[in-house]
Design a protein around this motif. Structure first.
Motif, PDB file in Angstrom:
ATOM      1  N   GLY A 121       0.818  -1.218   0.000  1.00  0.00           N
ATOM      2  CA  GLY A 121       0.000   0.000   0.000  1.00  0.00           C
ATOM      3  C   GLY A 121       0.848   1.262   0.000  1.00  0.00           C
ATOM      4  O   GLY A 121       0.550   2.224  -0.711  1.00  0.00           O
ATOM      5  N   ALA A 122       1.914   1.264   0.787  1.00  0.00           N
ATOM      6  CA  ALA A 122       2.808   2.425   0.818  1.00  0.00           C
ATOM      7  C   ALA A 122       3.507   2.609  -0.526  1.00  0.00           C
ATOM      8  O   ALA A 122       3.699   3.743  -0.988  1.00  0.00           O
ATOM      9  N   ALA A 123       3.879   1.519  -1.178  1.00  0.00           N
ATOM     10  CA  ALA A 123       4.524   1.609  -2.489  1.00  0.00           C
ATOM     11  C   ALA A 123       3.561   2.165  -3.537  1.00  0.00           C
ATOM     12  O   ALA A 123       3.942   3.000  -4.360  1.00  0.00           O
ATOM     13  N   VAL A 124       2.312   1.725  -3.493  1.00  0.00           N
ATOM     14  CA  VAL A 124       1.311   2.232  -4.445  1.00  0.00           C
ATOM     15  C   VAL A 124       1.061   3.719  -4.202  1.00  0.00           C
ATOM     16  O   VAL A 124       0.996   4.512  -5.150  1.00  0.00           O
ATOM     17  N   ALA A 125       0.936   4.103  -2.941  1.00  0.00           N
ATOM     18  CA  ALA A 125       0.722   5.518  -2.622  1.00  0.00           C
ATOM     19  C   ALA A 125       1.902   6.369  -3.083  1.00  0.00           C
ATOM     20  O   ALA A 125       1.717   7.480  -3.609  1.00  0.00           O
ATOM     21  N   THR A 126       3.106   5.861  -2.926  1.00  0.00           N
ATOM     22  CA  THR A 126       4.291   6.584  -3.386  1.00  0.00           C
ATOM     23  C   THR A 126       4.275   6.738  -4.899  1.00  0.00           C
ATOM     24  O   THR A 126       4.602   7.809  -5.431  1.00  0.00           O
ATOM     25  N   GLY A 127       3.884   5.686  -5.609  1.00  0.00           N
ATOM     26  CA  GLY A 127       3.788   5.763  -7.064  1.00  0.00           C
ATOM     27  C   GLY A 127       2.750   6.777  -7.523  1.00  0.00           C
ATOM     28  O   GLY A 127       2.987   7.533  -8.462  1.00  0.00           O
ATOM     29  N   VAL A 128       1.611   6.796  -6.861  1.00  0.00           N
ATOM     30  CA  VAL A 128       0.552   7.761  -7.212  1.00  0.00           C
ATOM     31  C   VAL A 128       1.026   9.185  -6.961  1.00  0.00           C
ATOM     32  O   VAL A 128       0.837  10.083  -7.799  1.00  0.00           O
ATOM     33  N   LEU A 129       1.661   9.416  -5.822  1.00  0.00           N
ATOM     34  CA  LEU A 129       2.185  10.760  -5.533  1.00  0.00           C
ATOM     35  C   LEU A 129       3.267  11.168  -6.528  1.00  0.00           C
ATOM     36  O   LEU A 129       3.331  12.328  -6.946  1.00  0.00           O
ATOM     37  N   ALA A 130       4.113  10.237  -6.929  1.00  0.00           N
ATOM     38  CA  ALA A 130       5.148  10.541  -7.918  1.00  0.00           C
ATOM     39  C   ALA A 130       4.522  10.918  -9.258  1.00  0.00           C
ATOM     40  O   ALA A 130       4.971  11.864  -9.923  1.00  0.00           O
ATOM     41  N   PHE A 131       3.469  10.212  -9.654  1.00  0.00           N
ATOM     42  CA  PHE A 131       2.787  10.524 -10.913  1.00  0.00           C
ATOM     43  C   PHE A 131       2.169  11.916 -10.875  1.00  0.00           C
ATOM     44  O   PHE A 131       2.336  12.700 -11.811  1.00  0.00           O
ATOM     45  N   PHE A 132       1.463  12.233  -9.789  1.00  0.00           N
ATOM     46  CA  PHE A 132       0.841  13.551  -9.689  1.00  0.00           C
ATOM     47  C   PHE A 132       1.888  14.660  -9.610  1.00  0.00           C
ATOM     48  O   PHE A 132       1.709  15.743 -10.171  1.00  0.00           O
ATOM     49  N   THR A 133       2.995  14.403  -8.946  1.00  0.00           N
ATOM     50  CA  THR A 133       4.066  15.397  -8.874  1.00  0.00           C
ATOM     51  C   THR A 133       4.674  15.627 -10.249  1.00  0.00           C
ATOM     52  O   THR A 133       4.953  16.767 -10.644  1.00  0.00           O
ATOM     53  N   TYR A 134       4.886  14.552 -11.001  1.00  0.00           N
ATOM     54  CA  TYR A 134       5.418  14.682 -12.355  1.00  0.00           C
ATOM     55  C   TYR A 134       4.469  15.497 -13.232  1.00  0.00           C
ATOM     56  O   TYR A 134       4.888  16.374 -13.980  1.00  0.00           O
ATOM     57  N   ARG A 135       3.178  15.172 -13.141  1.00  0.00           N
ATOM     58  CA  ARG A 135       2.190  15.892 -13.950  1.00  0.00           C
ATOM     59  C   ARG A 135       2.124  17.371 -13.580  1.00  0.00           C
ATOM     60  O   ARG A 135       2.051  18.243 -14.450  1.00  0.00           O
ATOM     61  N   LEU A 136       2.183  17.659 -12.282  1.00  0.00           N
ATOM     62  CA  LEU A 136       2.150  19.046 -11.830  1.00  0.00           C
ATOM     63  C   LEU A 136       3.384  19.798 -12.303  1.00  0.00           C
ATOM     64  O   LEU A 136       3.284  20.938 -12.776  1.00  0.00           O
ATOM     65  N   ALA A 137       4.554  19.184 -12.211  1.00  0.00           N
ATOM     66  CA  ALA A 137       5.787  19.835 -12.666  1.00  0.00           C
ATOM     67  C   ALA A 137       5.758  20.070 -14.172  1.00  0.00           C
ATOM     68  O   ALA A 137       6.195  21.124 -14.654  1.00  0.00           O
TER      69      ALA A 137
END
Length: 85
Positions: free
Chosen positions: A37-53
């Motif tokens: 679950g922590a790995a999935v949450a980290t992946g989702v946050l990384a995706f949203f951060t990439y999109r925002l940047a």
């Protein structure tokens, strides 16, 4: 002498109770699920951060182009109509 070596290298005996206390699935499975679950949450946050940047970079580039175009327009509007000789 052989008796001393035998006692020195003898492995200690460990008594292990093979019965579980009613919880057959085990805590390791909960830890594994939490880690996934922590790995999935980290992946989702990384995706949203990439999109925002990416969108921020695009917006900054568009803003720079608009500002450059605005400066050119302002310079064009401040030229005198008549050029003195």
């Amino acid at each position: 002498m052989l008796d001393v070596l035998t006692r020195w290298h003898a492995a200690p005996t460990v008594v292990v109770d093979a019965t579980h206390g009613g919880f057959d699935w085990g805590w390791d499975s909960f830890v594994a699920i939490g880690t996934i679950g922590a790995a999935v949450a980290t992946g989702v946050l990384a995706f949203f951060t990439y999109r925002l940047a990416s969108r921020t970079a695009t917006l900054a580039k568009e803003t720079t182009l608009l500002a450059a175009g605005t400066d050119a327009e302002v310079r064009a509007q401040t030229r005198p109509l008549l050029i003195p000789r």
